[in-house]
Design a protein around this motif. Structure first.
Motif, mmCIF file in Angstrom:
data_model
loop_
_atom_site.group_PDB
_atom_site.id
_atom_site.type_symbol
_atom_site.label_atom_id
_atom_site.label_comp_id
_atom_site.label_asym_id
_atom_site.label_seq_id
_atom_site.Cartn_x
_atom_site.Cartn_y
_atom_site.Cartn_z
ATOM 1 N N LYS A 474 43.827 32.749 26.130
ATOM 2 C CA LYS A 474 44.625 33.976 25.993
ATOM 3 C C LYS A 474 44.086 34.943 24.940
ATOM 4 C CE LYS A 474 48.909 31.848 27.637
ATOM 5 N NZ LYS A 474 50.328 31.548 27.352
ATOM 6 N N ALA A 475 43.726 34.437 23.777
ATOM 7 C CA ALA A 475 43.333 35.335 22.684
ATOM 8 C C ALA A 475 41.920 35.870 22.832
ATOM 9 C CB ALA A 475 43.480 34.611 21.345
ATOM 10 N N ALA A 476 41.068 35.154 23.551
ATOM 11 C CA ALA A 476 39.657 35.545 23.656
ATOM 12 C C ALA A 476 39.406 36.392 24.895
ATOM 13 C CB ALA A 476 38.773 34.301 23.691
ATOM 14 N N GLY A 477 38.541 37.388 24.749
ATOM 15 C CA GLY A 477 38.099 38.178 25.893
ATOM 16 C C GLY A 477 37.065 37.416 26.696
ATOM 17 N N LYS A 478 36.976 37.673 27.985
ATOM 18 C CA LYS A 478 36.115 36.872 28.868
ATOM 19 C C LYS A 478 34.631 36.994 28.536
ATOM 20 C CE LYS A 478 35.781 40.345 32.564
ATOM 21 N NZ LYS A 478 35.976 40.597 34.014
ATOM 22 N N ASP A 479 34.227 38.106 27.917
ATOM 23 C CA ASP A 479 32.813 38.291 27.591
ATOM 24 C C ASP A 479 32.501 37.973 26.135
ATOM 25 O OD1 ASP A 479 31.905 39.137 30.145
ATOM 26 O OD2 ASP A 479 32.865 41.082 29.808
ATOM 27 N N GLU A 480 33.509 37.532 25.374
ATOM 28 C CA GLU A 480 33.280 37.132 23.995
ATOM 29 C C GLU A 480 32.646 35.745 23.959
ATOM 30 O OE1 GLU A 480 36.959 39.801 22.183
ATOM 31 O OE2 GLU A 480 37.173 37.614 22.359
ATOM 32 N N ILE A 481 32.125 35.362 22.808
ATOM 33 C CA ILE A 481 31.319 34.135 22.726
ATOM 34 C C ILE A 481 32.167 32.973 22.205
ATOM 35 C CG2 ILE A 481 29.252 33.062 21.759
ATOM 36 C CD1 ILE A 481 28.766 35.337 23.790
ATOM 37 N N TRP A 482 32.131 31.879 22.956
ATOM 38 C CA TRP A 482 32.894 30.652 22.661
ATOM 39 C C TRP A 482 31.934 29.578 22.160
ATOM 40 C CZ3 TRP A 482 32.711 25.658 24.645
ATOM 41 C CH2 TRP A 482 33.845 24.863 24.493
ATOM 42 N N LEU A 483 32.350 28.828 21.123
ATOM 43 C CA LEU A 483 31.487 27.791 20.552
ATOM 44 C C LEU A 483 32.242 26.481 20.404
ATOM 45 C CD1 LEU A 483 31.095 30.662 18.696
ATOM 46 C CD2 LEU A 483 29.051 29.391 18.019
ATOM 47 N N HIS A 484 31.493 25.378 20.514
ATOM 48 C CA HIS A 484 32.064 24.040 20.315
ATOM 49 C C HIS A 484 30.923 23.063 20.051
ATOM 50 C CE1 HIS A 484 34.247 20.285 21.058
ATOM 51 N NE2 HIS A 484 35.359 20.984 20.971
ATOM 52 N N THR A 485 31.169 22.088 19.181
ATOM 53 C CA THR A 485 30.145 21.076 18.931
ATOM 54 C C THR A 485 29.836 20.312 20.222
ATOM 55 O OG1 THR A 485 31.985 19.745 18.083
ATOM 56 C CG2 THR A 485 30.485 20.691 16.474
ATOM 57 N N LYS A 486 28.575 20.034 20.440
ATOM 58 C CA LYS A 486 28.120 19.398 21.684
ATOM 59 C C LYS A 486 28.502 17.917 21.703
ATOM 60 C CE LYS A 486 23.896 18.665 24.404
ATOM 61 N NZ LYS A 486 24.339 19.414 25.594
ATOM 62 N N ASP A 487 29.367 17.532 22.648
ATOM 63 C CA ASP A 487 29.785 16.135 22.847
ATOM 64 C C ASP A 487 30.410 15.516 21.595
ATOM 65 O OD1 ASP A 487 28.742 16.242 25.456
ATOM 66 O OD2 ASP A 487 26.748 15.679 24.760
ATOM 67 N N ILE A 488 30.998 16.343 20.731
ATOM 68 C CA ILE A 488 31.618 15.873 19.501
ATOM 69 C C ILE A 488 32.999 16.507 19.389
ATOM 70 C CG2 ILE A 488 31.449 15.800 16.968
ATOM 71 C CD1 ILE A 488 28.406 16.198 17.307
ATOM 72 N N PRO A 489 34.050 15.722 19.126
ATOM 73 C CA PRO A 489 35.389 16.320 18.970
ATOM 74 C C PRO A 489 35.385 17.383 17.870
ATOM 75 C CG PRO A 489 35.543 13.929 19.096
ATOM 76 C CD PRO A 489 34.082 14.257 18.985
ATOM 77 N N GLY A 490 36.014 18.525 18.167
ATOM 78 C CA GLY A 490 36.043 19.590 17.182
ATOM 79 C C GLY A 490 36.870 20.769 17.638
ATOM 80 N N ALA A 509 28.765 28.923 14.310
ATOM 81 C CA ALA A 509 28.397 27.539 14.625
ATOM 82 C C ALA A 509 28.633 26.642 13.417
ATOM 83 C CB ALA A 509 26.930 27.473 15.049
ATOM 84 N N ASN A 510 28.395 27.174 12.221
ATOM 85 C CA ASN A 510 28.637 26.400 11.005
ATOM 86 C C ASN A 510 30.126 26.100 10.857
ATOM 87 O OD1 ASN A 510 28.636 25.591 8.081
ATOM 88 N ND2 ASN A 510 26.502 26.227 8.272
ATOM 89 N N ILE A 511 30.959 27.075 11.176
ATOM 90 C CA ILE A 511 32.415 26.870 11.139
ATOM 91 C C ILE A 511 32.818 25.811 12.159
ATOM 92 C CG2 ILE A 511 34.654 27.959 11.569
ATOM 93 C CD1 ILE A 511 33.389 30.590 10.539
ATOM 94 N N ALA A 512 32.249 25.897 13.379
ATOM 95 C CA ALA A 512 32.558 24.921 14.417
ATOM 96 C C ALA A 512 32.135 23.517 13.998
ATOM 97 C CB ALA A 512 31.866 25.308 15.732
ATOM 98 N N ALA A 513 30.978 23.405 13.365
ATOM 99 C CA ALA A 513 30.504 22.098 12.913
ATOM 100 C C ALA A 513 31.363 21.565 11.773
ATOM 101 C CB ALA A 513 29.044 22.194 12.476
ATOM 102 N N TYR A 514 31.792 22.472 10.886
ATOM 103 C CA TYR A 514 32.621 22.041 9.751
ATOM 104 C C TYR A 514 33.967 21.505 10.230
ATOM 105 C CZ TYR A 514 35.225 22.089 5.412
ATOM 106 O OH TYR A 514 36.005 21.714 4.339
ATOM 107 N N PHE A 515 34.557 22.167 11.226
ATOM 108 C CA PHE A 515 35.836 21.709 11.766
ATOM 109 C C PHE A 515 35.616 20.785 12.963
ATOM 110 C CE2 PHE A 515 37.231 25.666 9.634
ATOM 111 C CZ PHE A 515 38.149 25.087 8.766
ATOM 112 N N SER A 516 34.759 19.799 12.771
ATOM 113 C CA SER A 516 34.480 18.816 13.817
ATOM 114 C C SER A 516 34.340 17.447 13.182
ATOM 115 C CB SER A 516 33.191 19.173 14.561
ATOM 116 O OG SER A 516 32.054 18.820 13.796
ATOM 117 N N LYS A 517 34.170 16.444 14.006
ATOM 118 C CA LYS A 517 33.991 15.075 13.517
ATOM 119 C C LYS A 517 32.656 14.914 12.798
ATOM 120 C CE LYS A 517 34.711 10.316 15.089
ATOM 121 N NZ LYS A 517 34.896 9.432 16.266
#
Length: 567
Positions: A474-490, A509-517
């Motif tokens: 809902k909050a993100a626009g369809k053309d905005e960039i989404w990030l998540h740690t690869k195969d790691i809960p986060g 990406a640093n924020i995504a990695a920090y808020f991950s396992k």
């Protein structure tokens, strides 16, 4: 012990420079043992944190935000009554003890001039915040009460006289000479660092070890020179607030040469404490609030791990389906040779080219035909079980991934995030819904954490599954960039830009990695892709998505970078 008497002295001077003659405008008590005072001084507002937390007690100015309860505690109400609108006339340390006294002046409810003392005792689990009527030396109240049965030396209760903590008969290091230092130490017995601590007030083992390290292996006078040299820095207020990051993080008012590790310098003691205690006290509060939740989730995860082990054993048994069919057919062909009460029978295996015999176990309580039927039933059950068991194993593995994700989210959750995780478990049927949860409005939007990259681009972060789903769908626009740690809960992370710079992608990406396992790991892989490439499968668990068209960047989580980007 980093917050020793010398650190307290330095902090007292820092506070005097910033807030003496300031006016106390607001008082909050966000948590059980912590007070926030907003003080207007030198043309700006300062947030003063007073903490009597058993593990994180301290006094400092802070720039961190704290969530206030909807209803202020009684001690907070009392402080507001007696201190709001008052002027801080002086801030002093009691000798070299870990005690800071705020001398305040104002007018009471009938307009008379009133003098109060707010005394903060920074003494580990014995820490306290005490409000005293200065004219009568009477305790008005304290954040912790001490009855006579708890402490025979003094009583800390409203209406009682304020009595100082027991004094220790030690030398004042600020007044010491070379001879005083040498006389205090016996170089032939005992550890010298312990002797320094036992002989001089206000010094900690941390300071004593630094004295000996800087003295090296020189003469005895070198220890005295080292001791007085460091004391001189305190007297002249020549501070170098430093955080040393080694096996563990250690802060002090000077750079500790005897501890190896990365050294981070700060412009003030308060800035140093904000960095050191960042999320530590919050993590402790969340742990207390969500302890039952964490235990429940771990138990559920362990149940699924055990379930998979049992299912795999069932699957191994199911692989014997053909053997059960063979035994049933051979037994049926030889029913004439079977008698009730037999425990086994050997028959010729006519499916074997060599015609070898095979022994068939029997249930002596069953008839020959019942024994044969038993093998055919086991064959049918095993045959059907293979497909069912594989489905159950897959489902249990998905449960484990989901529960592991919840555990990771608890590690970086705020108190509000914990409640949202609890609500999610209630909605998913893991926990029984509470009455207050049922009454909550379903249209309340989750609050996302916001960051700003170095080039000014907004970055949003979901700290739990409710926030993750809301952010991505809902909050993100369809053309905005989404990030998540690869195969790691986060966490789900979204850059509010269709074409972010490489620097912004790395920071997100640093924020995504920090808020991950993988927070404590290095070279963490983080996938990024447009939001339109992210899909949530029908019936999937909260927070679960699949995506395609991703690129991968490798980063090492950096707490200081994450803090610098936080809005």
């Amino acid at each position: 012990m980093s917050f020793d008497g010398l650190f307290t002295r330095a902090m007292t001077k820092e506070l005097k420079n910033e807030v003496v003659n300031g006016r106390i405008n607001k008082i909050h008590q966000p948590y059980k043992n912590e007070i926030i005072m907003v003080i207007r001084a030198n043309g700006k507002n300062h947030k003063l944190l007073l903490s009597a937390h058993p593990s994180y007690s301290r006094v400092q100015l802070t720039k961190e935000d704290y969530e206030n309860p909807p209803v202020p505690p009684m001690f907070c109400m009392l402080l507001r009554k007696h201190l709001e609108g008052y002027i801080i006339e002086d801030i002093r340390q009691s000798d070299l003890d870990r005690m800071i006294v705020f001398e305040v002046k104002g007018r009471n409810e009938i307009g008379d001039v009133s003098y109060k003392q707010l005394i903060i005792e920074v003494m580990g689990r014995h820490s306290n915040i005490i409000l005293v009527d200065k004219e009568r030396n009477m305790i008005l109240d304290s954040i912790k009460h001490l009855s006579p049965s708890m402490n025979t030396h003094r009583t800390v209760l409203p209406g009682h006289e304020y009595v100082m903590p027991p004094q220790q008969d030690k030398r004042n290091p600020l007044e010491a000479s070379d001879e005083d230092v040498l006389r205090a130490l016996d170089f032939n017995s005992g550890r010298l660092d312990k002797q320094i601590v036992q002989s001089f007030s206000g010094v900690s083992p941390l300071f004593a070890k630094e004295v000996l390290h800087r003295a090296g292996l020189g003469k005895q006078t070198a220890i005295a020179d080292s001791f007085l040299g460091l004391i001189g820095l305190v007297k002249e207020n020549q501070l170098s607030p430093t955080l040393t990051i080694g096996e563990k993080e250690v802060f002090y008012w000077l750079e500790l040469e005897h501890i190896e590790g990365e050294k981070l310098s700060f412009s003030s003691l308060s800035e140093l404490l904000d960095r050191f205690f960042y999320q530590k006290a919050a993590r402790d509060r969340v742990k207390q609030q969500g302890n039952d939740l964490e235990r429940f989730i771990r138990n559920e995860r362990d149940k699924n791990v055990n379930k998979i082990d049992k299912l795999k054993q069932t699957l191994e048994d199911a692989q014997q389906a053909d053997r059960f069919q063979l035994l049933g057919e051979l037994l049926t062909s030889n029913l004439y040779a079977v008698e009730r009460g037999m425990k086994e029978i050997s028959v010729v295996n006519y499916y074997d080219e060599n015609g070898e015999s095979i022994t068939i176990p029997l249930n002596p309580q069953k008839s020959p035909s019942e024994n044969a039927q038993r093998y055919f039933s086991r064959y049918q059950k095993a045959k059907n079980a293979i497909e069912i068991v594989n489905e159950q194993i897959e489902k249990a593995e998905e449960e484990i991934v989901y529960l592991e994700q919840l555990l990771q989210q608890l590690e970086s959750a705020s108190t509000k995030d914990v409640e949202e995780i609890r609500e999610e478990l209630e909605e998913e049927g893991y926990l029984r819904a509470r009455k207050q949860t049922k009454k909550k409005k379903s249209n309340v939007k989750p609050v996302l954490e916001s960051y700003t990259s170095s080039d000014g681009t907004q970055i949003l972060v979901g700290k739990n599954n409710k926030q993750n789903d809301y952010l991505t769908s809902k909050a993100a626009g369809k053309d905005e960039i989404w990030l998540h740690t690869k195969d790691i809960p986060g966490s789900h992370v979204v850059i509010k830009s269709q074409d972010p710079s490489d620097q912004t992608i790395k920071e997100a990406a640093n924020i995504a990695a920090y808020f991950s396992k993988a927070r404590e790991s290095s070279s963490v892989p983080v996938d990024f892709t447009p939001v339109k490439q992210v899909k949530k499968p029908k019936g999937a668990k909260p927070g679960f998505v699949i995506y395609e068209g991703q690129q991968t960047v490798y980063v090492t989580p950096d707490l200081d970078l994450v803090r610098s980007l936080k809005n």
